[in-house]
Design a protein around this motif. Structure first.
Motif, PDB file in Angstrom:
ATOM      1  N   GLY A  76       0.818  -1.207   0.000  1.00  0.00           N
ATOM      2  CA  GLY A  76       0.000   0.000   0.000  1.00  0.00           C
ATOM      3  C   GLY A  76       0.851   1.256   0.000  1.00  0.00           C
ATOM      4  O   GLY A  76       2.004   1.240   0.433  1.00  0.00           O
ATOM      5  N   TRP A  77       0.254   2.345  -0.484  1.00  0.00           N
ATOM      6  CA  TRP A  77       0.941   3.641  -0.544  1.00  0.00           C
ATOM      7  C   TRP A  77       0.029   4.704   0.061  1.00  0.00           C
ATOM      8  O   TRP A  77      -1.144   4.810  -0.303  1.00  0.00           O
ATOM      9  N   LEU A  78       0.573   5.480   0.970  1.00  0.00           N
ATOM     10  CA  LEU A  78      -0.148   6.566   1.631  1.00  0.00           C
ATOM     11  C   LEU A  78       0.216   7.884   0.952  1.00  0.00           C
ATOM     12  O   LEU A  78       1.398   8.189   0.787  1.00  0.00           O
ATOM     13  N   ASP A  79      -0.786   8.635   0.573  1.00  0.00           N
ATOM     14  CA  ASP A  79      -0.550   9.945  -0.047  1.00  0.00           C
ATOM     15  C   ASP A  79      -1.411  10.996   0.629  1.00  0.00           C
ATOM     16  O   ASP A  79      -2.535  10.715   1.045  1.00  0.00           O
ATOM     17  N   GLY A  80      -0.875  12.190   0.709  1.00  0.00           N
ATOM     18  CA  GLY A  80      -1.634  13.312   1.236  1.00  0.00           C
ATOM     19  C   GLY A  80      -2.652  13.794   0.217  1.00  0.00           C
ATOM     20  O   GLY A  80      -2.629  13.402  -0.946  1.00  0.00           O
ATOM     21  N   ARG A  81      -3.546  14.634   0.687  1.00  0.00           N
ATOM     22  CA  ARG A  81      -4.551  15.222  -0.196  1.00  0.00           C
ATOM     23  C   ARG A  81      -4.031  16.552  -0.731  1.00  0.00           C
ATOM     24  O   ARG A  81      -3.523  17.377   0.030  1.00  0.00           O
ATOM     25  N   SER A  82      -4.204  16.774  -2.013  1.00  0.00           N
ATOM     26  CA  SER A  82      -3.726  17.989  -2.652  1.00  0.00           C
ATOM     27  C   SER A  82      -4.321  19.244  -2.008  1.00  0.00           C
ATOM     28  O   SER A  82      -3.624  20.243  -1.803  1.00  0.00           O
ATOM     29  N   SER A  83      -5.600  19.203  -1.675  1.00  0.00           N
ATOM     30  CA  SER A  83      -6.249  20.382  -1.076  1.00  0.00           C
ATOM     31  C   SER A  83      -5.625  20.758   0.261  1.00  0.00           C
ATOM     32  O   SER A  83      -5.547  21.938   0.601  1.00  0.00           O
ATOM     33  N   LEU A  84      -5.170  19.762   1.022  1.00  0.00           N
ATOM     34  CA  LEU A  84      -4.511  20.043   2.298  1.00  0.00           C
ATOM     35  C   LEU A  84      -3.063  20.468   2.080  1.00  0.00           C
ATOM     36  O   LEU A  84      -2.553  21.346   2.780  1.00  0.00           O
ATOM     37  N   ALA A  85      -2.393  19.859   1.101  1.00  0.00           N
ATOM     38  CA  ALA A  85      -1.007  20.224   0.798  1.00  0.00           C
ATOM     39  C   ALA A  85      -0.918  21.679   0.342  1.00  0.00           C
ATOM     40  O   ALA A  85       0.053  22.372   0.632  1.00  0.00           O
TER      41      ALA A  85
END
Length: 193
Positions: free
Chosen positions: A105-114
């Motif tokens: 699995g891969w965890l990614d942040g949300r663009s709107s929060l970044a």
């Protein structure tokens, strides 16, 4: 090959990939599934006097890390955790993930929060085959605004890739499993390597 939304659903329904509580299927998009922030955080005490010597043979690592350098706090679900600019905190997901031995699995942040300066992970965004537990998030506010983080908010997204076969040494194999079955936020156990 990365799983698409329909395949993520199939893996969940067949209980090959276990996510607890079972996610809202509307939160599976394209190739990701959104996950939520829990109400648990680990805050670090300000210390400019302690040096953590990261040499593998250093006895200092265990000593410093065992000295109460952080506190886990639990906030009410209707309250917000305030993350000031240039502050770092560990947090936990609501969802518990149980990975089979042929999936990563891969965890990614949300663009709107970044775009507000919120970093979800510093480096550890891989969820290994054989992993079981809640995911610790490494939250850093790189922006100029104070951010109010509310338990239950969608904080990140997971994607999954099928391995070429079943791995022979999954995360829960032998002594590698420092954080296996993680339910709370565990500080660094680097000294156990």
């Amino acid at each position: 090959m990365r799983l698409c939304d329909e395949d993520i659903k199939k893996w969940i329904f067949k209980k090959k990939l276990i996510i607890t509580p079972i996610p809202n299927m509307k939160k599976i998009h394209g190739a990701t599934i959104d996950i939520r922030l829990s109400n648990k955080f680990r805050i670090f005490k300000k210390s400019y006097n302690s040096i953590i010597d990261l040499k593998k043979s250093s006895k200092n690592i265990k000593y410093v890390l065992e000295q109460n350098i952080s506190d886990e706090i639990c906030i009410a679900n209707n309250k917000s955790f305030i993350l000031k600019p240039r502050n770092f905190v560990l947090a936990l997901t609501i969802e518990k993930i149980s990975m089979p031995n042929d999936l990563i699995g891969w965890l990614d942040g949300r663009s709107s929060l970044a775009r507000l300066g919120l970093m979800i992970h510093m480096t550890s965004h891989r969820i290994d085959p054989g992993w079981n537990g809640k995911i610790v998030l490494e939250l850093f506010n790189a922006g100029n605004f104070i951010l109010a983080l509310t338990p239950g908010m969608f904080i990140a997204a997971l994607s999954f890739e099928v391995l070429s076969g079943i791995c022979s040494k999954p995360y829960n194999y032998n002594n590698r499993s420092k954080y296996f079955n993680q339910e709370n936020i565990i500080s660094s156990l680097i000294y156990k390597e």
